[in-house]
Design a protein around this motif. Structure first.
Motif, mmCIF file in Angstrom:
data_model
loop_
_atom_site.group_PDB
_atom_site.id
_atom_site.type_symbol
_atom_site.label_atom_id
_atom_site.label_comp_id
_atom_site.label_asym_id
_atom_site.label_seq_id
_atom_site.Cartn_x
_atom_site.Cartn_y
_atom_site.Cartn_z
ATOM 1 N N VAL A 133 77.417 77.686 29.152
ATOM 2 C CA VAL A 133 76.377 76.727 29.515
ATOM 3 C C VAL A 133 76.257 76.695 31.025
ATOM 4 O O VAL A 133 77.188 76.266 31.719
ATOM 5 N N PRO A 134 75.118 77.173 31.575
ATOM 6 C CA PRO A 134 74.948 77.161 33.036
ATOM 7 C C PRO A 134 74.907 75.744 33.580
ATOM 8 O O PRO A 134 74.515 74.800 32.884
ATOM 9 N N SER A 135 75.296 75.609 34.820
ATOM 10 C CA SER A 135 75.194 74.316 35.489
ATOM 11 C C SER A 135 73.724 74.026 35.781
ATOM 12 O O SER A 135 72.984 74.911 36.229
ATOM 13 N N THR A 136 73.316 72.808 35.552
ATOM 14 C CA THR A 136 71.933 72.428 35.793
ATOM 15 C C THR A 136 71.614 72.544 37.278
ATOM 16 O O THR A 136 72.319 72.018 38.117
ATOM 17 N N GLY A 137 70.537 73.281 37.543
ATOM 18 C CA GLY A 137 70.075 73.383 38.926
ATOM 19 C C GLY A 137 70.806 74.400 39.776
ATOM 20 O O GLY A 137 70.507 74.564 40.950
ATOM 21 N N SER A 138 71.776 75.137 39.205
ATOM 22 C CA SER A 138 72.499 76.128 40.013
ATOM 23 C C SER A 138 71.570 77.277 40.375
ATOM 24 O O SER A 138 70.699 77.658 39.611
ATOM 25 N N THR A 139 71.746 77.833 41.547
ATOM 26 C CA THR A 139 70.846 78.893 42.009
ATOM 27 C C THR A 139 71.505 80.260 42.062
ATOM 28 O O THR A 139 70.849 81.271 41.908
ATOM 29 N N GLY A 140 72.795 80.311 42.300
ATOM 30 C CA GLY A 140 73.419 81.616 42.395
ATOM 31 C C GLY A 140 74.673 81.730 41.574
ATOM 32 O O GLY A 140 75.479 82.625 41.787
ATOM 33 N N MET A 323 78.089 60.844 24.596
ATOM 34 C CA MET A 323 77.289 60.712 25.810
ATOM 35 C C MET A 323 76.495 61.984 26.069
ATOM 36 O O MET A 323 76.887 63.084 25.695
ATOM 37 N N ASN A 324 75.365 61.803 26.760
ATOM 38 C CA ASN A 324 74.489 62.933 27.037
ATOM 39 C C ASN A 324 74.003 62.834 28.490
ATOM 40 O O ASN A 324 72.830 62.673 28.768
ATOM 41 N N THR A 325 74.967 62.889 29.428
ATOM 42 C CA THR A 325 74.634 62.742 30.842
ATOM 43 C C THR A 325 74.710 64.055 31.611
ATOM 44 O O THR A 325 74.076 64.206 32.653
ATOM 45 N N GLU A 326 75.486 65.018 31.135
ATOM 46 C CA GLU A 326 75.626 66.292 31.845
ATOM 47 C C GLU A 326 74.430 67.205 31.623
ATOM 48 O O GLU A 326 74.050 67.978 32.515
#
Length: 633
Positions: A133-140, A323-326
């Motif tokens: 699962v990629p990190s939200t908003g990661s660019t590289g 929870m659904n915050t990540e």
């Protein structure tokens, strides 16, 4: 020569083989009726369920929309596997719907080629499900490999995981395995130390499109496994529409075990706490009261049903959702998208009642729609009157824009409303007469038959569309569309009027069931034989199987309503008027048009109405709207 015994054995084996291939599914106390099962309904059968926002209901089937028609304002962007940034989850799902391949990687503001993408795999042998699962908003870079926690894991999610890994029929089974034993089977190879809970609906092509909840440490808990289906079973209790076989215990439980939802579409009742819609569709219990309508009539979101469900729910066994915050929730994005689409069309809910010129009806209370009572001056805001030569001719219903629906017999049989086609020479031809729009006017917000009130608006007619297969002898296809004349230099046909609201057009004949209480209205004859001076209304019940009352005179596209004892019903003068039914959330639909009957309020002779939903596609074709109803648009 073949012996008699051998011949009998051969015939018996052929009979058994033929019987096993029969299209009639096996049934039990939950599943059925057979007539429904034989139609092989799926999640794309929008006669029974809503299409998701990236699909459109056409001819009873959900069809893929093009991505650009999805709303984008206020939505979370999506990064696709092809490194394209899409404006919304709806757009990603529209692409996935069209290509039948996973499109979405993850929610993110940016999307570049060097950014890691979502992946899922079902391990061979051990069956554990691994996700990156990629990190939200990661660019590289950024992201984490995780396992799937056993909580919430079901066949719907396993089907998605297996389809994503090249198994079109999904999973054969689901299971769990202890994390400790899994580490042992991998010879202490490095395994992810965290897991995520996943909830899928079943329509997804990738687990990335499902709801992924926050990561938790695995510690000593179990993790989810799946066994993917290689070939369909030959011997099964229930044959899904897609060819997959599941056991009867997997049907009608609110979980999409088939992968096409065909195991949840025809249910007499539901198992395992699932919720049954009045159309026979079973929903997962989490769908009740979640703020998104799933049953066609909205019963899963009505206060009555949610309160009843809460009273029958054991708080000790009902765990709250994680929870659904990540991670952004696709369910939340879908809910927002649907609200946006539904807000474009306002129908079925009258404006705040602002009665004008309310007067007492002189004398004793009159009865028309046998058993009816006078309406308040602006009570029935979609009711219209069709006027010919200064006289009220028929009723009708306003459906929005510049469109009114009425019965074809109100227009097609009256010589005063027809003009004859002429040839090039100007002499009468033998072509059949066509309706004359100039002979009609439509009155909105009319209360007294012969006197306008301050909210009344009178609108000329531009065109009339009678159903091409209307038969005045048999009353078949007794429906017509009246197109109103537009105001000069405007797209509207009348000035905005708070006393006028459109009624919704139903897209499915299954929206309301027999015995549902609906409303009829009009200026028809009273029990004394006189036409009513003011608009009247009455409650009537939808009646099942009117074929038994009218035999071969009762045709497809007709419905009955009233009381078999004759105490309530439509009468002469109500022709073309609306039969309106309200769903569990208070939204009103034009369910029928007054068409014909045996007298007024005669025992065992209920009124016969044109079933508007039967003509939904014809209505949509002529109106030219992308949608003429509140949902499935």
């Amino acid at each position: 020569m073949m012996s008699a015994r051998l011949l009998l054995c051969l015939l018996f084996s052929l009979f058994v083989r033929f019987s096993s291939q029969s299209s009639t599914p096996e049934s039990d106390e939950f599943l059925g009726p057979v007539e429904c099962l034989e139609k092989k309904f799926t999640r794309e059968s929008c006669d029974l369920v809503f299409c998701p926002p990236w699909q459109l209901c056409i001819n009873g089937r959900c069809s893929c929309k093009v991505a650009y028609v999805c709303p984008t304002e206020g939505m979370t962007p999506v990064c696709s596997h092809s490194n394209k940034r899409l404006h919304s989850y709806c757009q990603a799902m529209a692409v996935s719907c069209e290509t039948k391949k996973p499109c979405m990687s993850h929610f993110a503001e940016t999307c570049t080629a060097d950014q890691p993408k979502f992946s899922a795999a079902v391990a061979t042998g051990t069956g554990e499900v691994r996700l990156f699962v990629p990190s939200t908003g990661s660019t590289g870079g950024g992201g984490e490999e995780v396992l799937v926690c056993h909580e919430l894991w079901d066949m719907a999610a396993a089907n998605v995981a297996c389809k994503e890994n090249g198994h079109p029929l999904g999973a054969a089974s689901t299971g769990t395995v202890s994390y400790i034993s899994l580490k042992g089977s991998h010879n202490n190879q490095l395994l992810p130390s965290k897991c995520v809970r996943v909830r899928c609906q079943g329509y997804e092509n990738s687990l990335a499109e499902c709801v992924i909840y926050n990561k938790v440490n695995i510690d000593n808990r179990d993790v989810a496994t799946a066994t993917c289906l290689q070939t369909p079973d030959e011997d099964c209790n229930f044959s899904c529409a897609n060819g997959k076989c599941v056991s009867l215990s997997q049907t009608c439980d609110g979980v999409d075990d088939c992968g096409d939802r065909s195991d949840e579409m025809c249910c007499k009742k539901c198992r395992n706490g699932a919720f049954r819609c009045s159309t026979g569709v079973c929903l997962h219990k989490e769908a009740v009261g979640d703020g998104m309508i799933d049953c066609l009539n909205g019963e899963d979101e009505s206060k009555t049903y949610t309160i009843i469900l809460s009273l029958h729910t054991d708080p000790e066994t009902s765990l709250p959702l994680p929870m659904n915050t990540e991670y952004t929730s696709p369910k939340t994005e879908t809910k927002v998208t649907r609200l946006h689409l539904e807000s474009k069309l306002h129908c079925g809910v009258p404006n705040a009642d602002e009665d004008v010129e309310e007067e007492q009806v002189r004398g004793r209370r009159s009865k028309r729609v046998v058993g009816g009572v006078p309406a308040r001056p602006t009570q029935i805001q979609w009711q219209v009157a069709l006027e010919m030569k200064g006289r009220l001719h028929c009723g009708g219903a306003y459906i929005g824009g510049c469109w009114v629906i009425t019965a074809a017999h109100c227009i097609g049989l009256n010589p005063s409303l027809s003009i004859t086609n002429t040839g090039v020479s100007g002499q009468d031809s033998q072509a059949k007469p066509r309706p004359n729009p100039n002979a009609l006017r439509v009155k909105f917000s009319l209360w007294r038959r012969n006197r306008a009130q301050s909210s009344t608006d009178i609108v000329p007619v531009q065109n009339i569309h009678i159903h091409p297969n209307y038969n005045p002898v048999t009353h078949e296809n007794d429906i017509a569309l009246v197109e109103l004349d537009k105001l000069p230099t405007k797209e509207e046909c009348f000035v905005s009027n708070s006393a006028v609201s459109p009624v919704c057009v139903p897209w499915t004949t299954r929206l309301f069931q027999p015995n549902h209480t609906c409303t009829i209205s009009g200026w028809g004859q009273t029990t004394g034989g006189r036409l009513s001076e003011v608009l009247q209304w009455a409650n009537v019940s939808l009646i099942e199987d009117c074929q038994r009352l009218y035999n071969d005179r009762f045709k497809p596209g007709m419905i009955c309503a009233g009381d078999l004892d004759g105490s309530v019903g439509a009468c002469q003068g109500d022709n073309g008027g609306p039969l309106v039914c309200e769903d569990e959330l208070g939204v009103s639909y034009l369910w029928g048009l007054v068409s014909w009957g045996e007298g007024c309020g005669q025992p065992r002779s209920p009124g016969v109405y044109t079933q508007v939903a039967h003509y939904f596609e014809w209505i949509r074709l002529h109106t030219g709207w992308p949608a003429v109803t509140k949902y499935n648009s």
